[in-house]
Write a protein that holds these residues in place. Structure first.
Motif, short mmCIF file in Angstrom:
data_model
loop_
_atom_site.label_atom_id
_atom_site.label_comp_id
_atom_site.label_asym_id
_atom_site.label_seq_id
_atom_site.Cartn_x
_atom_site.Cartn_y
_atom_site.Cartn_z
N PRO A 413 0.81 -1.23 0.00
CA PRO A 413 0.00 0.00 0.00
C PRO A 413 0.84 1.28 0.00
O PRO A 413 0.49 2.25 -0.66
N PHE A 414 1.96 1.27 0.73
CA PHE A 414 2.77 2.49 0.81
C PHE A 414 3.48 2.81 -0.51
O PHE A 414 4.03 3.90 -0.67
N MET A 415 3.47 1.86 -1.47
CA MET A 415 4.09 2.11 -2.77
C MET A 415 3.10 2.69 -3.78
O MET A 415 3.47 2.97 -4.92
N VAL A 420 6.89 10.98 -7.79
CA VAL A 420 7.44 11.68 -8.96
C VAL A 420 6.69 11.28 -10.23
O VAL A 420 7.12 11.62 -11.34
N ASP A 421 5.60 10.56 -10.08
CA ASP A 421 4.75 10.18 -11.22
C ASP A 421 3.70 11.26 -11.41
O ASP A 421 2.77 11.38 -10.62
N PHE A 422 3.85 12.05 -12.48
CA PHE A 422 2.95 13.18 -12.72
C PHE A 422 1.91 12.88 -13.79
O PHE A 422 1.24 13.78 -14.28
N ALA A 429 1.79 4.51 -10.16
CA ALA A 429 2.57 5.01 -9.02
C ALA A 429 3.50 3.93 -8.47
O ALA A 429 4.65 4.21 -8.11
N LEU A 430 3.02 2.67 -8.42
CA LEU A 430 3.84 1.57 -7.92
C LEU A 430 5.14 1.44 -8.72
O LEU A 430 6.23 1.36 -8.15
N LEU A 436 12.14 4.66 -8.51
CA LEU A 436 12.75 5.70 -7.67
C LEU A 436 13.63 5.07 -6.59
O LEU A 436 14.73 5.55 -6.30
N VAL A 437 13.14 3.99 -5.96
CA VAL A 437 13.93 3.28 -4.95
C VAL A 437 15.23 2.75 -5.55
O VAL A 437 16.31 2.87 -4.97
N LEU A 438 15.13 2.19 -6.76
CA LEU A 438 16.31 1.65 -7.43
C LEU A 438 17.29 2.77 -7.81
O LEU A 438 18.50 2.58 -7.78
N MET A 439 16.75 3.94 -8.17
CA MET A 439 17.62 5.10 -8.44
C MET A 439 18.44 5.47 -7.21
O MET A 439 19.63 5.79 -7.31
#
Length: 476
Positions: A413-415, A420-422, A429-430, A436-439
């Motif tokens: 759920p928190f993902m 940064v998904d506009f 969003a997931l 983003l986490v991998l970045m």
């Protein structure tokens, strides 16, 4: 051994190399097919994406463990015996996978057996090239290895999609049986060696396998079973105790006392984990967001592999221009940019996603061509073999954990909160957040890389030209 005998051995080994490289092709081909069709398998077997990731992560784990085992055994058992035994077992193991169409458990077991048996020729080909050929010829075969990897990736993505969509995915296990025709060549030409007396730390290997298996399963099932974590901690404690008590431990503690080694291995861990994690989630990105068929996804994948293959053919020239350290940093920049393309634009045109994948693939070709050269510079000459073996083991386990880590994040759920998904797409969003986490992981890994490898490591000549018996550790 006189020159004529040496030349004869080299000629005979050269006849074996195409068949040995064929194992590399089928390993990569099989791996890429299953990375591609994970969404299909998730639906077919009625299991969650995190559970289906066991097909990928367990295969990577056991391939890594088997690789280091075969590498270690090659010092005390003839390479010929190890190669012939596994080459005979491999067709039998891969045939088992043909009958796994109706059983998820059998599919996981088949992928593990496939990985364990094919690991010997894939891992030992590097040792064979270095042992029997001069440096230039050995480098040529290592270059062939890289080319085969990219071509097999392209073939796996292109033909794998069509096989899965129009035929049946279990037929992917049938194709590698062709390696059986190379057995007479290997039997006739692989040199018979005099083996040395030695021992192998089977207890350490079993404990390392247990630690990795517990951790991967714990992450895959979203940390719901704390007993798995407890099992990993207990095995880790036993492994550490056993390592310091054993005369010939699976992992040699003195290696980690070399300055920069631990941080360098962490760099490899983060890059490999990110690579497998992204490869696992990408088919879900294009399938769930753009509803593309598996064959179409495979065709686009192939384009990115060919682009990476072309760049890979020029890595030698790039290194001559900018050096080993800078090519690794350039690769990290491409990877970061590719992930950024997905994180920021996944909800828009599919073109952004495949451009991101293209940048990602090119980045890894560049990064690892420089990273491994720099890592070797850290090692004293007498620890090259042990160091490369440890690097292979650690990063392969990390790759398995990377797939499990992303599988754990999938659907949480928190993902689902847009950061940064506009885009207006409510389903992306997931995928944006995973990228983003991998970045962040790549940013951390690049910072560590720079902290270990200063400008003095940016050699543009052959890195092995320093004086024998010295290491570059003092340059950090």
């Amino acid at each position: 051994m006189n020159e004529l005998q040496k030349e004869d051995i080299q000629r005979r080994v050269a006849r074996c190399m195409p068949w040995i490289l064929l194992f590399e092709f089928f390993y990569t081909f099989n791996d890429n097919v299953f990375n591609l069709i994970t969404p299909n398998l998730s639906e077919q077997f009625g299991v969650t994406p995190s559970t289906i990731s066991l097909i990928v992560t367990f295969s990577k784990l056991f391939f890594g463990i088997a690789s280091i085992v075969y590498t270690a055994l090659s010092d005390i058992i003839s390479i010929r015996k190890v190669m012939l035994l596994t080459s005979v077992a491999f067709p039998v193991a891969t045939l088992l996978g043909v009958f796994s169409q109706d059983s998820f458990t059998l599919l996981v077991v088949s992928r593990i057996l496939f990985a364990v048996t094919i690991a010997a020729p894939v891992a030992l080909q590097i040792i064979i090239a270095i042992k029997y050929f001069d440096k230039l010829t050995a480098a040529k075969y290592l270059g062939y290895n890289t080319a085969i990897y990219q071509l097999a990736s392209a073939a796996g993505h292109l033909f794998g999609g069509y096989i899965a969509e129009y035929l049946s995915w279990n037929l992917v296990f049938l194709i590698p049986v062709l390696t059986i025709f190379g057995l007479p060549v290997l039997f006739k030409n692989l040199p018979k060696e005099v083996t040395l007396k030695g021992s192998f730390d089977a207890v350490g290997m079993i404990l390392m396998t247990a630690i990795s298996t517990f951790l991967i399963t714990y992450l895959t099932f979203k940390m719901q079973y704390p007993l798995l974590l407890i099992g990993a901690v207990v095995c880790a404690a036993l492994f550490v105790w056993h390592t310091f008590k054993s005369k010939n431990p699976f992992l040699k503690p003195e290696l980690f006392r070399t300055r920069g080694i631990t941080r360098s291995l962490i760099v490899g861990v983060l890059f490999y984990a990110t690579q497998i994690g992204f490869y696992f989630v990408f088919p879900f990105i294009v399938n769930k967001t753009y509803h593309m068929s598996t064959s179409t996804i495979g065709a686009f994948y192939t384009i990115t592999n060919i682009a990476a293959f072309i760049i890979g053919m020029f890595t030698g020239r790039i290194i001559k221009k900018i050096g080993y350290r800078n090519i690794a940093l350039l690769g990290g920049t491409f990877i970061f940019a590719g992930l950024g393309m997905i994180a920021f634009f996944v909800g828009f045109s599919v073109v952004f996603s495949f451009v991101g994948m293209g940048l990602f693939n090119i980045g890894y070709v560049l990064f690892f061509s420089g990273y491994l050269a720099n890592f070797t510079q850290l090692l004293p000459t007498h620890q090259h073999g042990a160091g490369i073996g440890v690097e292979k083991l650690v990063v392969t386990i990390a790759a398995s954990l990377g797939g499990a880590f992303v599988a754990m994040l999938y659907g949480q759920p928190f993902m689902m909160t847009k950061i940064v998904d506009f885009s207006a797409n409510t389903q992306t969003a997931l995928f944006s957040n995973v990228s983003l986490v991998l970045m962040i992981l790549i940013g951390l890994a690049t910072w560590l890389f720079v902290s270990v490898f200063g400008k003095s490591f940016n050699r543009q000549e052959e890195f092995g030209q320093r004086e024998p018996g010295t290491s570059a550790q003092g340059q950090v």
